[in-house]
Design a protein around this motif. Structure first.
Motif, PDB file in Angstrom:
ATOM      1  N   ASP A 176     -11.531 -48.075   9.458  1.00  0.00           N
ATOM      2  CA  ASP A 176     -11.331 -46.464   9.527  1.00  0.00           C
ATOM      3  C   ASP A 176     -12.807 -46.957   8.750  1.00  0.00           C
ATOM      4  O   ASP A 176     -14.246 -45.944   8.663  1.00  0.00           O
ATOM      5  N   ARG A 177     -13.665 -47.918   8.212  1.00  0.00           N
ATOM      6  CA  ARG A 177     -15.069 -48.151   8.051  1.00  0.00           C
ATOM      7  C   ARG A 177     -15.833 -49.109   8.450  1.00  0.00           C
ATOM      8  O   ARG A 177     -17.306 -48.664   8.713  1.00  0.00           O
ATOM      9  N   HIS A 178     -15.247 -48.476  10.880  1.00  0.00           N
ATOM     10  CA  HIS A 178     -16.465 -49.309  11.459  1.00  0.00           C
ATOM     11  C   HIS A 178     -17.514 -47.567  11.405  1.00  0.00           C
ATOM     12  O   HIS A 178     -18.769 -48.407  11.800  1.00  0.00           O
ATOM     13  N   GLN A 179     -17.551 -47.307  11.018  1.00  0.00           N
ATOM     14  CA  GLN A 179     -18.660 -44.946  11.182  1.00  0.00           C
ATOM     15  C   GLN A 179     -19.571 -46.072  10.552  1.00  0.00           C
ATOM     16  O   GLN A 179     -20.935 -45.543  10.348  1.00  0.00           O
ATOM     17  N   PHE A 180     -19.172 -46.445   9.104  1.00  0.00           N
ATOM     18  CA  PHE A 180     -20.104 -46.951   8.291  1.00  0.00           C
ATOM     19  C   PHE A 180     -20.726 -47.989   7.866  1.00  0.00           C
ATOM     20  O   PHE A 180     -21.852 -47.797   6.757  1.00  0.00           O
ATOM     21  N   GLU A 181     -20.633 -49.337   8.528  1.00  0.00           N
ATOM     22  CA  GLU A 181     -20.581 -50.155   8.199  1.00  0.00           C
ATOM     23  C   GLU A 181     -20.754 -51.426   9.807  1.00  0.00           C
ATOM     24  O   GLU A 181     -20.136 -51.123  10.086  1.00  0.00           O
ATOM     25  N   GLY A 182     -21.282 -52.101   9.334  1.00  0.00           N
ATOM     26  CA  GLY A 182     -22.367 -52.985  10.572  1.00  0.00           C
ATOM     27  C   GLY A 182     -22.892 -52.498  11.831  1.00  0.00           C
ATOM     28  O   GLY A 182     -23.305 -51.092  12.206  1.00  0.00           O
ATOM     29  N   ASP A 183     -21.986 -53.493  13.304  1.00  0.00           N
ATOM     30  CA  ASP A 183     -22.421 -52.482  14.249  1.00  0.00           C
ATOM     31  C   ASP A 183     -21.147 -52.046  14.347  1.00  0.00           C
ATOM     32  O   ASP A 183     -19.929 -51.990  14.558  1.00  0.00           O
ATOM     33  N   ALA A 184     -21.216 -50.978  15.531  1.00  0.00           N
ATOM     34  CA  ALA A 184     -20.308 -50.370  16.123  1.00  0.00           C
ATOM     35  C   ALA A 184     -19.593 -50.593  18.151  1.00  0.00           C
ATOM     36  O   ALA A 184     -20.905 -50.657  18.664  1.00  0.00           O
ATOM     37  N   HIS A 185     -18.749 -51.307  18.670  1.00  0.00           N
ATOM     38  CA  HIS A 185     -18.139 -50.862  19.347  1.00  0.00           C
ATOM     39  C   HIS A 185     -17.371 -49.525  20.390  1.00  0.00           C
ATOM     40  O   HIS A 185     -16.106 -49.622  19.237  1.00  0.00           O
ATOM     41  N   TYR A 186     -17.553 -48.294  19.818  1.00  0.00           N
ATOM     42  CA  TYR A 186     -17.040 -47.143  20.263  1.00  0.00           C
ATOM     43  C   TYR A 186     -16.723 -47.100  21.829  1.00  0.00           C
ATOM     44  O   TYR A 186     -17.522 -46.520  23.022  1.00  0.00           O
ATOM     45  N   TRP A 187     -15.254 -47.144  22.062  1.00  0.00           N
ATOM     46  CA  TRP A 187     -14.592 -46.940  23.545  1.00  0.00           C
ATOM     47  C   TRP A 187     -12.896 -45.778  23.054  1.00  0.00           C
ATOM     48  O   TRP A 187     -12.014 -45.877  24.171  1.00  0.00           O
ATOM     49  N   GLY A 188     -13.652 -45.031  22.696  1.00  0.00           N
ATOM     50  CA  GLY A 188     -12.239 -43.947  22.481  1.00  0.00           C
ATOM     51  C   GLY A 188     -12.986 -43.054  23.926  1.00  0.00           C
ATOM     52  O   GLY A 188     -11.696 -42.656  23.796  1.00  0.00           O
ATOM     53  N   VAL A 189     -13.881 -42.495  23.775  1.00  0.00           N
ATOM     54  CA  VAL A 189     -14.397 -42.407  24.791  1.00  0.00           C
ATOM     55  C   VAL A 189     -14.377 -43.457  25.946  1.00  0.00           C
ATOM     56  O   VAL A 189     -14.596 -44.098  25.659  1.00  0.00           O
ATOM     57  N   TRP A 190     -13.977 -43.019  27.556  1.00  0.00           N
ATOM     58  CA  TRP A 190     -13.376 -44.108  28.082  1.00  0.00           C
ATOM     59  C   TRP A 190     -12.243 -44.421  27.951  1.00  0.00           C
ATOM     60  O   TRP A 190     -11.205 -43.697  28.222  1.00  0.00           O
TER      61      TRP A 190
END
Length: 833
Positions: free
Chosen positions: A509-523
């Motif tokens: 849950d913290r991925h959106q607010f800390e560090g960098d993110a890889h978001y692959w929910g799209v695809w």
């Protein structure tokens, strides 16, 4: 085989010596090489640097691995052992007079033995570092031969894997090999696990003392002065004191001399000193300032062991400070880059090697691709950890173009060993690469790995492992990524280090607010593109969507008779197991069913463009987001992938539209629960004039009304302007503005494109040229034509594409051909139906 005459080689060496006037002689080792299958020893001339696959292809001993399903037909190459050897050579008296005569290989891929005159000199097991032998050891007056005996990377990897004392989650056979990881196949690349001499070869002869390298790091900088840390890497056979003097200058800056001294001991020495540069020219990213590069000459003089010393190195550097700001926020923490103390929103993409066989990538290829990145207003590229540390040319170009580099170490999507031998091998690799790149102002970050931490925490890799095995794997991870790599970085440079990208996976849950993110929910999870607006991280370092390459490019990899999603040949060029299905699913959400495969290719690029531009805009419109890097910039062969530029350099729809989405000053229309609104972005200190109205069109492209907004000049930052109206069925919104004399346009469809009753039309095209290279193309549409794609089946580039034509509007674009065309090119046009 050919014999290299002594006079010819001596002449080359004397040229090098006279040019340098130094005690060290250094030059490229340029001789001919032969290669053979180790089993039959039928020798043929080789191309070095190069790979076994490319040498075999040069003799038509294998089919083109990139065409049709030939990838499957050449797998036997990776299971064999191969030999490479020089033709006999001799060394000049100038060389032999030196105490040390070193032959350094800048890349040997990967498992090999180096033999010299029948004696084994080295075992090689890392493609990401250099390897050196001494040519004086075993030298003979004639017929000196260097031989490299390559072992199968697949068989060697399997043997290393079986020798591990614990399992390695991920693709373990590649994790045990310090070899480019993408050679084992990826979801955008073929499996071509080759061997070869992948880097340059240098000859270096010296006695007493030699100056190997000089690096510079910017500790602080402002308009008045900069403090630089200088490191001189010196090897010596004796103890003594040396004097170091230097001079650095840029085009419009007076020379900045410096001088210091240091004591040396036998062996390797690093002499460190701080110098002050008065009135420095600071390096900035593109669109924010200039990119001044200083020419530097460093000399070493003195007397060591009774001998006068004279050595010098010429290098380049840029002066800038770079920081990674991870300071706390009310919810989480920042992740943004400060360049010369100023926050800079990073705009760009992830970069992969331009070819499986990177030695055949030309200087022209590098230059064109990076110019294309800058043309799309990118100011950062992430060099992904499954590829290679790029050659010097890549970083030189990024320096000159104002493109910062997020540099991964070469680890990706696996858990790696951590035993003493492996850790030492990685330490040497990291130290060498950090030292090589440390003076480049483009380097913004060193990152330990790609997705290893997320994979361990979120991908089920721990299932079935004992506590002891988990502990061993975690200890190995800590040793490499929390000790070996950050230590190598801090020992040479003050560029920040980040252990893993992303720090937290999207299952946290913290991925959106800390560090960098890889978001692959799209695809991967087929989430709608609107999710990008809901889940904006502190820094988006990966997000993407697939499309097919340009028709011109696809023809070079797949016969047109196989252009069918059920074709086994086409599937070789679509590596994702659900690729066709996902593209089709997203396509049908927005557009009507394609009537043929040509239209399907076209609409796949529109779908990719829609998703990525929505994501970029969401990131730029969020003040707490520090950057947007989509996956991926380029391809390494003709393939369906997430790239915005295909293997033949053709821009996809995404790249054309990224230019406006990443522009330092831009605007776009959108709609939420409050109604239609305009977002204005200004990354500069210059005021940005916002027009006073938005045009509302019907589905035929006719203007039905103007929606007024307050005309103003936007200052730097993010501005939202509400139009205080909601869209009605069938309405299309359009805003136009002036950008340095060029008219920019954003066309917004509040509803799905397929819900509009768009007209059939005829697009009239006319191509003319004075030199048969640069062609002017005039286009005119009788009715509204949405996302017009122009395709010319010739090598070259279009100045614009995938644009909307209003009824009766004439648009002029250019096509620049790579060669003079004997006849007028055929201009093919299609639009959304």
């Amino acid at each position: 085989m050919k014999f290299i005459a002594a006079s010819a080689l001596t002449f080359l060496l004397c040229l090098s010596l006279n040019a340098l006037q130094a005690q060290t002689i250094q030059m490229p080792f340029e001789t001919e090489w032969d290669f053979t299958d180790a089993a039959d020893e039928h020798w043929r001339e080789a191309t070095v640097p190069g790979y076994v696959h490319t040498d075999l292809r040069n003799y038509n001993l294998i089919p083109d691995p990139y065409y049709a399903d030939n990838e499957n037909r050449v797998q036997w190459v990776s299971n064999k052992s191969w030999l490479y050897r020089t033709v006999p050579f001799i060394l000049s008296d100038d060389i032999l007079a030196k105490d040390h005569v070193e032959l350094t290989f800048r890349g040997i891929d990967t498992f090999a033995e180096i033999w010299y005159n029948g004696e084994k000199m080295l075992d090689v097991n890392n493609a990401h570092r250099s390897w050196t032998i001494d040519l004086k050891e075993g030298y003979v007056d004639y017929n000196n031969v260097v031989e490299i005996r390559f072992r199968s990377p697949l068989k060697e990897g399997q043997a290393l894997l079986e020798a591990q004392d614990h399992p390695l989650p991920g693709e373990a056979i590649r994790a045990v090999a310090r070899k480019p990881q993408f050679h084992y196949g990826w979801d955008w690349g073929p499996k071509l696990t080759s061997s070869g001499i992948s880097g340059a070869i240098d000859l270096r002869a010296w006695s007493g003392v030699t100056l190997d390298d000089v690096t510079f790091s910017t500790l602080s900088a402002n308009r008045d002065s900069a403090v630089l840390e200088v490191k001189c890497f010196v090897r010596s056979d004796h103890s003594g004191t040396i004097n170091i003097t230097g001079n650095m200058s840029a085009l419009v800056t007076a020379a900045n001399p410096f001088k210091f001294s240091g004591d040396i001991q036998p062996g390797e020495n690093v002499i460190t000193e701080q110098i002050v540069v008065k009135r420095p020219q600071l390096w900035w990213t593109a669109n924010l300032g200039d990119q001044p590069i200083y020419d530097v000459t460093v000399k070493v003089t003195g007397e060591v062991n009774g001998q006068a010393l004279r050595e010098f190195v010429k290098t380049k550097l840029g002066i800038r400070t770079i920081e990674l700001d991870t300071s706390p926020l009310e919810n989480g923490s920042r992740f943004r880059f400060l360049l010369n103390g100023e926050p800079v929103f990073m705009k760009g993409a992830n970069y992969i090697p331009q070819d499986l066989f990177d030695t055949r990538v030309s200087e022209y290829d590098y230059r064109e691709l990076l110019i294309d990145a800058q043309a799309a207003n990118m100011n950062m590229l992430r060099v992904w950890g499954g590829g290679i540390y790029e050659r010097d040319l890549f970083y030189d170009l990024c320096d000159s173009l104002g493109i910062m580099v997020w540099q991964d170490f070469m680890f990706a999507c696996a858990m790696y060993p951590g035993d003493d031998d492996y850790a030492e091998n990685v330490r040497i690799e990291a130290q060498e690469q950090v030292q090589r790149l440390s003076s480049h102002p483009c380097i913004a970050l060193w990152c330990g790995n790609n997705e290893n931490a997320e994979g361990w925490a979120r991908w089920g890799w721990q299932e079935g492992l004992s506590k002891k095995e988990k502990k061993r794997i975690e200890e190995s991870y800590t040793r490499i990524f929390d000790d070996v790599l950050p230590s190598a970085v801090s020992a040479t440079t003050n560029v920040p280090y980040w252990a893993s990208s992303p720090m937290l996976g999207r299952g946290d849950d913290r991925h959106q607010f800390e560090g960098d993110a890889h978001y692959w929910g799209v695809w991967h999870d087929a989430e709608p593109f609107d999710v990008f607006e809901e889940k904006v991280p502190r820094f988006m370092s990966e997000f993407g969507f697939q499309s097919f390459p340009d028709e011109f490019t696809l023809r070079t990899g797949v016969p047109q008779s196989e252009w069918d999603t059920t074709s086994s040949v086409l599937k070789v060029h679509e590596k994702h197991p659900r690729g066709f299905k996902l593209i089709d699913e997203y396509m049908l959400r927005e557009y009507n069913q394609a009537t043929d495969f040509r239209e399907w290719i076209y609409k796949s690029q529109l779908v990719q463009r829609n998703g990525m531009i929505k994501g970029i805009r969401a990131h730029r419109a969020n003040a707490e987001c520090g950057g947007s890097l989509y996956w991926q910039l380029n391809d390494c062969w003709p393939v369906a992938s997430w790239s915005s530029i295909d293997y033949r350099g053709r821009w996809k729809a995404l790249h054309y539209h990224a230019e406006q989405a990443f522009a330092p000053q831009t605007m776009w229309l959108n709609e939420d629960e409050k109604g239609i609104y305009l977002t204005v972005i200004n990354d500069t200190q210059d005021a940005f004039a916002v027009p006073g109205s938005v045009t509302v069109l019907n589905a035929s492209g006719e203007a039905i009304r103007k929606s007024s907004i307050e005309q103003f000049k936007a200052t730097s930052g993010i501005t939202r302007v509400d139009l205080n109206t909601h869209s009605a069925e069938g309405e299309i919104y359009m805003i136009e503005w002036n950008d340095g004399g060029q008219t920019r346009r954003d066309v917004f469809f509040p509803n799905k494109t397929k819900t509009y009753d768009l007209p059939e039309t005829r697009i009239i095209t006319e191509a003319t040229s004075r030199d048969q290279i640069v062609w002017e193309i005039k286009l005119r549409s009788e009715s509204l034509a949405v996302d017009v794609q122009i395709n010319i089946m010739e090598e070259g580039k279009l100045s614009d594409n995938y644009f909307t034509l209003l009824p009766g509007e004439t648009k002029v674009i250019t096509f620049t051909a790579e060669r003079r065309l004997r006849q007028t090119p055929t201009v093919n046009a299609q639009y959304v139906r």
